[in-house]
Scaffold this motif. Structure first.
Motif, PDB file in Angstrom:
ATOM      1  N   ALA A   1      15.259  -0.150  -6.189  1.00 23.05           N
ATOM      2  CA  ALA A   1      16.007   0.631  -5.106  1.00 23.05           C
ATOM      3  C   ALA A   1      15.457   1.818  -4.816  1.00 23.05           C
ATOM      4  CB  ALA A   1      17.447   0.853  -6.022  1.00 23.05           C
ATOM      5  N   GLY A   2      14.756   2.549  -5.810  1.00 20.92           N
ATOM      6  CA  GLY A   2      14.159   4.011  -5.179  1.00 20.92           C
ATOM      7  C   GLY A   2      12.916   3.458  -4.223  1.00 20.92           C
ATOM      8  N   LEU A   3      12.212   2.429  -4.435  1.00 23.66           N
ATOM      9  CA  LEU A   3      11.204   2.102  -3.706  1.00 23.66           C
ATOM     10  C   LEU A   3      11.712   1.810  -2.203  1.00 23.66           C
ATOM     11  CD1 LEU A   3       8.662  -0.100  -5.795  1.00 23.66           C
ATOM     12  CD2 LEU A   3       8.076   2.193  -4.870  1.00 23.66           C
ATOM     13  N   ARG A   4      12.691   1.100  -2.049  1.00 23.79           N
ATOM     14  CA  ARG A   4      13.407   0.816  -0.875  1.00 23.79           C
ATOM     15  C   ARG A   4      13.462   2.022  -0.095  1.00 23.79           C
ATOM     16  NH1 ARG A   4      15.783  -3.696  -4.024  1.00 23.79           N
ATOM     17  NH2 ARG A   4      17.558  -2.507  -4.142  1.00 23.79           N
ATOM     18  N   GLY A   5      14.003   3.168  -0.739  1.00 25.59           N
ATOM     19  CA  GLY A   5      14.154   4.148  -0.011  1.00 25.59           C
ATOM     20  C   GLY A   5      13.024   5.173   0.491  1.00 25.59           C
ATOM     21  N   VAL A   6      11.829   4.841   0.088  1.00 24.95           N
ATOM     22  CA  VAL A   6      10.715   5.345   0.475  1.00 24.95           C
ATOM     23  C   VAL A   6      10.006   4.614   1.738  1.00 24.95           C
ATOM     24  CG1 VAL A   6       8.194   5.739  -0.516  1.00 24.95           C
ATOM     25  CG2 VAL A   6      10.054   5.873  -2.068  1.00 24.95           C
ATOM     26  N   PRO A   7       9.520   5.485   2.493  1.00 24.46           N
ATOM     27  CA  PRO A   7       8.879   5.017   4.080  1.00 24.46           C
ATOM     28  C   PRO A   7       7.892   4.106   3.712  1.00 24.46           C
ATOM     29  CG  PRO A   7       8.945   7.278   4.085  1.00 24.46           C
ATOM     30  CD  PRO A   7       9.433   6.960   2.910  1.00 24.46           C
ATOM     31  N   SER A   8       7.668   2.852   4.388  1.00 17.82           N
ATOM     32  CA  SER A   8       6.755   1.943   4.167  1.00 17.82           C
ATOM     33  C   SER A   8       5.488   1.987   3.760  1.00 17.82           C
ATOM     34  CB  SER A   8       6.976   0.878   5.349  1.00 17.82           C
ATOM     35  OG  SER A   8       6.484   1.400   6.371  1.00 17.82           O
ATOM     36  N   ARG A   9       4.994   2.819   4.434  1.00 22.99           N
ATOM     37  CA  ARG A   9       3.371   3.368   4.261  1.00 22.99           C
ATOM     38  C   ARG A   9       3.275   3.953   2.761  1.00 22.99           C
ATOM     39  NH1 ARG A   9      -1.407   2.480   6.774  1.00 22.99           N
ATOM     40  NH2 ARG A   9      -2.933   4.219   6.325  1.00 22.99           N
ATOM     41  N   GLN A  10       4.122   4.696   2.341  1.00 23.92           N
ATOM     42  CA  GLN A  10       4.023   5.534   1.262  1.00 23.92           C
ATOM     43  C   GLN A  10       4.333   4.510  -0.166  1.00 23.92           C
ATOM     44  OE1 GLN A  10       6.712   8.648   1.250  1.00 23.92           O
ATOM     45  NE2 GLN A  10       5.582   9.752   3.047  1.00 23.92           N
ATOM     46  N   ARG A  11       5.167   3.324   0.334  1.00 27.17           N
ATOM     47  CA  ARG A  11       5.712   2.288  -0.491  1.00 27.17           C
ATOM     48  C   ARG A  11       4.442   1.584  -0.782  1.00 27.17           C
ATOM     49  NH1 ARG A  11       9.218  -1.369   2.333  1.00 27.17           N
ATOM     50  NH2 ARG A  11      10.368   0.654   2.503  1.00 27.17           N
ATOM     51  N   ALA A  12       3.851   1.154   0.387  1.00 25.12           N
ATOM     52  CA  ALA A  12       2.586   0.358   0.063  1.00 25.12           C
ATOM     53  C   ALA A  12       1.486   0.956  -0.766  1.00 25.12           C
ATOM     54  CB  ALA A  12       1.962   0.116   1.633  1.00 25.12           C
ATOM     55  N   VAL A  13       1.416   2.447  -0.687  1.00 24.16           N
ATOM     56  CA  VAL A  13       0.202   3.053  -1.374  1.00 24.16           C
ATOM     57  C   VAL A  13       0.756   3.010  -2.724  1.00 24.16           C
ATOM     58  CG1 VAL A  13      -0.787   5.528  -1.807  1.00 24.16           C
ATOM     59  CG2 VAL A  13      -0.572   4.417   0.424  1.00 24.16           C
ATOM     60  N   LEU A  14       2.011   3.384  -2.996  1.00 19.07           N
ATOM     61  CA  LEU A  14       2.775   3.508  -4.386  1.00 19.07           C
ATOM     62  C   LEU A  14       2.363   2.031  -5.219  1.00 19.07           C
ATOM     63  CD1 LEU A  14       5.633   5.422  -4.296  1.00 19.07           C
ATOM     64  CD2 LEU A  14       3.544   6.225  -4.888  1.00 19.07           C
ATOM     65  N   VAL A  15       2.876   0.827  -4.523  1.00 18.76           N
ATOM     66  CA  VAL A  15       2.689  -0.275  -4.919  1.00 18.76           C
ATOM     67  C   VAL A  15       1.349  -0.670  -5.243  1.00 18.76           C
ATOM     68  CG1 VAL A  15       2.902  -2.909  -4.670  1.00 18.76           C
ATOM     69  CG2 VAL A  15       4.824  -1.311  -4.226  1.00 18.76           C
ATOM     70  N   LEU A  16       0.218  -0.491  -4.400  1.00 21.19           N
ATOM     71  CA  LEU A  16      -1.259  -0.749  -4.795  1.00 21.19           C
ATOM     72  C   LEU A  16      -1.739  -0.064  -5.680  1.00 21.19           C
ATOM     73  CD1 LEU A  16      -2.461  -1.117  -1.113  1.00 21.19           C
ATOM     74  CD2 LEU A  16      -2.039  -3.134  -2.605  1.00 21.19           C
ATOM     75  N   ARG A  17      -1.460   1.283  -5.782  1.00 18.85           N
ATOM     76  CA  ARG A  17      -1.800   2.315  -6.948  1.00 18.85           C
ATOM     77  C   ARG A  17      -1.430   1.837  -8.217  1.00 18.85           C
ATOM     78  NH1 ARG A  17      -5.188   5.474  -8.085  1.00 18.85           N
ATOM     79  NH2 ARG A  17      -4.292   7.467  -8.406  1.00 18.85           N
ATOM     80  N   TYR A  18      -0.064   1.753  -8.457  1.00 23.13           N
ATOM     81  CA  TYR A  18       0.622   1.727  -9.783  1.00 23.13           C
ATOM     82  C   TYR A  18       0.956   0.373 -10.205  1.00 23.13           C
ATOM     83  CZ  TYR A  18       0.346   6.721  -8.998  1.00 23.13           C
ATOM     84  OH  TYR A  18       0.067   8.017  -8.678  1.00 23.13           O
ATOM     85  N   PHE A  19       1.178  -0.580  -9.253  1.00 21.42           N
ATOM     86  CA  PHE A  19       1.641  -2.055  -9.678  1.00 21.42           C
ATOM     87  C   PHE A  19       0.488  -2.820  -9.676  1.00 21.42           C
ATOM     88  CE2 PHE A  19       5.560   0.235  -8.399  1.00 21.42           C
ATOM     89  CZ  PHE A  19       6.316  -0.034  -9.697  1.00 21.42           C
ATOM     90  N   GLU A  20      -0.274  -2.493  -8.667  1.00 19.38           N
ATOM     91  CA  GLU A  20      -1.683  -3.513  -8.439  1.00 19.38           C
ATOM     92  C   GLU A  20      -2.836  -2.864  -9.258  1.00 19.38           C
ATOM     93  OE1 GLU A  20      -2.196  -6.618  -6.866  1.00 19.38           O
ATOM     94  OE2 GLU A  20      -0.386  -6.613  -6.977  1.00 19.38           O
ATOM     95  N   GLY A  21      -2.784  -1.605  -9.398  1.00 16.29           N
ATOM     96  CA  GLY A  21      -3.653  -0.952 -10.282  1.00 16.29           C
ATOM     97  C   GLY A  21      -5.022  -0.679  -9.645  1.00 16.29           C
TER      98      GLY A  21
END
Length: 173
Positions: free
Chosen positions: A110-130
């Motif tokens: 739910a928190g990630l959905r509240g983050v702008p898409s480009r920032q969300r992409a960076v967070l997912v790639l950095r912290y979930f994709e490693g």
């Protein structure tokens, strides 16, 4: 494509399907949209399969295609409206307090959905994709400095959104 190339693609698809779908879900927060994004990425990969010379770079290409599809989809006008699972309760009614709950995956999504898409992409790639900073920069086609600044802003926005979720729950309790 010849039969050998089709077989190679089918094996690659079978091996990567679930992880790409999970990454897509982390990017958009909706399983139906995640399926659409994964399908878009795999269709794009299939069209270019014959032209890919370095098979070791296939994962990076697929990840980049997935992130770009997610960002493009989030820019569409009908995506600006947000649907919610349940209607908000009026203030004053009892409900669980955030500090009484354990942080859940749903809270994070739910928190990630509240983050702008480009920032969300960076967070997912950095912290979930490693991926490291340079890997994210390559995947998104931007500089490492941009990745660092988008990471910092994304984390700040995620903290605000998650803090806002806590305030919403606290105001009800």
């Amino acid at each position: 494509m010849d039969q050998r190339e089709e077989q190679e693609f089918a094996e690659y698809f079978a091996a990567k399907r679930d992880s790409v779908r999970r990454t897509a879900y982390m990017l958009c927060g909706d399983w139906h949209r995640a399926d659409d994004l994964a399908q878009t990425a795999f269709v794009s990969l299939h069209r270019r399969w014959r032209k890919i010379r370095d098979r070791a770079a296939t994962d990076a290409y697929l990840r980049k295609t997935l992130v770009r599809a997610s960002i493009d989809e989030s820019r569409r006008p009908w995506r600006r409206e947000r649907q919610v699972e349940e209607l908000p309760e009026p203030a004053g009614q009892g409900g669980p307090r955030l500090d009484d709950q354990v942080a859940t995956r749903e809270d994070l999504l739910a928190g990630l959905r509240g983050v702008p898409s480009r920032q969300r992409a960076v967070l997912v790639l950095r912290y979930f994709e490693g991926l490291d900073v340079s890997g994210v920069a390559k995947a998104l086609g931007c500089s490492e400095g941009t990745v660092k600044s988008q990471t910092a802003r994304g984390l700040e926005n995620l903290r605000k959104v998650l803090g806002g979720l806590g305030e919403e729950v606290d105001s009800r309790g």
